[in-house]
Design a protein around this motif. Sequence first.
Motif, PDB file in Angstrom:
ATOM      1  N   GLU A   1       0.816  -1.226   0.000  1.00  0.00           N
ATOM      2  CA  GLU A   1       0.000   0.000   0.000  1.00  0.00           C
ATOM      3  C   GLU A   1       0.843   1.266   0.000  1.00  0.00           C
ATOM      4  O   GLU A   1       0.369   2.326  -0.347  1.00  0.00           O
ATOM      5  CB  GLU A   1      -0.946  -0.015   1.195  1.00  0.00           C
ATOM      6  CG  GLU A   1      -1.941  -1.144   1.126  1.00  0.00           C
ATOM      7  CD  GLU A   1      -3.352  -0.673   1.198  1.00  0.00           C
ATOM      8  OE1 GLU A   1      -3.588   0.518   1.427  1.00  0.00           O
ATOM      9  OE2 GLU A   1      -4.233  -1.520   1.019  1.00  0.00           O
ATOM     10  N   ASP A   2       2.106   1.170   0.391  1.00  0.00           N
ATOM     11  CA  ASP A   2       2.943   2.371   0.476  1.00  0.00           C
ATOM     12  C   ASP A   2       3.826   2.575  -0.760  1.00  0.00           C
ATOM     13  O   ASP A   2       4.771   3.332  -0.725  1.00  0.00           O
ATOM     14  CB  ASP A   2       3.790   2.342   1.747  1.00  0.00           C
ATOM     15  CG  ASP A   2       4.726   1.140   1.798  1.00  0.00           C
ATOM     16  OD1 ASP A   2       4.579   0.229   0.971  1.00  0.00           O
ATOM     17  OD2 ASP A   2       5.591   1.125   2.687  1.00  0.00           O
ATOM     18  N   VAL A   3       3.489   1.923  -1.867  1.00  0.00           N
ATOM     19  CA  VAL A   3       4.248   2.104  -3.105  1.00  0.00           C
ATOM     20  C   VAL A   3       4.123   3.566  -3.550  1.00  0.00           C
ATOM     21  O   VAL A   3       3.068   4.180  -3.422  1.00  0.00           O
ATOM     22  CB  VAL A   3       3.774   1.118  -4.204  1.00  0.00           C
ATOM     23  CG1 VAL A   3       2.358   1.417  -4.638  1.00  0.00           C
ATOM     24  CG2 VAL A   3       4.712   1.123  -5.370  1.00  0.00           C
ATOM     25  N   ALA A   4       5.224   4.120  -4.060  1.00  0.00           N
ATOM     26  CA  ALA A   4       5.255   5.534  -4.458  1.00  0.00           C
ATOM     27  C   ALA A   4       4.450   5.763  -5.731  1.00  0.00           C
ATOM     28  O   ALA A   4       4.336   4.874  -6.588  1.00  0.00           O
ATOM     29  CB  ALA A   4       6.693   5.972  -4.682  1.00  0.00           C
ATOM     30  N   LEU A   5       3.903   6.964  -5.858  1.00  0.00           N
ATOM     31  CA  LEU A   5       3.115   7.299  -7.044  1.00  0.00           C
ATOM     32  C   LEU A   5       3.943   7.274  -8.317  1.00  0.00           C
ATOM     33  O   LEU A   5       3.424   6.989  -9.391  1.00  0.00           O
ATOM     34  CB  LEU A   5       2.469   8.676  -6.882  1.00  0.00           C
ATOM     35  CG  LEU A   5       1.297   8.757  -5.915  1.00  0.00           C
ATOM     36  CD1 LEU A   5       0.832  10.202  -5.766  1.00  0.00           C
ATOM     37  CD2 LEU A   5       0.151   7.881  -6.376  1.00  0.00           C
ATOM     38  N   ASP A   6       5.242   7.545  -8.216  1.00  0.00           N
ATOM     39  CA  ASP A   6       6.074   7.580  -9.420  1.00  0.00           C
ATOM     40  C   ASP A   6       6.597   6.193  -9.821  1.00  0.00           C
ATOM     41  O   ASP A   6       7.381   6.062 -10.745  1.00  0.00           O
ATOM     42  CB  ASP A   6       7.220   8.566  -9.265  1.00  0.00           C
ATOM     43  CG  ASP A   6       8.196   8.195  -8.160  1.00  0.00           C
ATOM     44  OD1 ASP A   6       7.905   7.283  -7.358  1.00  0.00           O
ATOM     45  OD2 ASP A   6       9.253   8.845  -8.090  1.00  0.00           O
TER      46      ASP A   6
END
Length: 83
Positions: A24-29
Amino acid sequence: MSSRSAKAESAIRRFLARTNKASEDVALDTSLFADGVGMDSLETAELSAVLEDELGRDPFSEGLTPQTIAELVDFYDEDAPAQ
């Protein structure tokens, strides 16, 4: 961030978690493919269907090819209404 883009981000993160592609904490980029979360063509089609069902449209069906999570979310930040 608009409410539609927040809903899109939530739907994308749920999909990635369900398919064991990212936490769930994967970066938007983060890239959706290869060196990022590693989605294949079947998973891309499934994500397209999820976004269409939940938000009324999706960038893949409109001829776009987003490469990152942020590009997907940005698609829903536009003013165009859901169909």
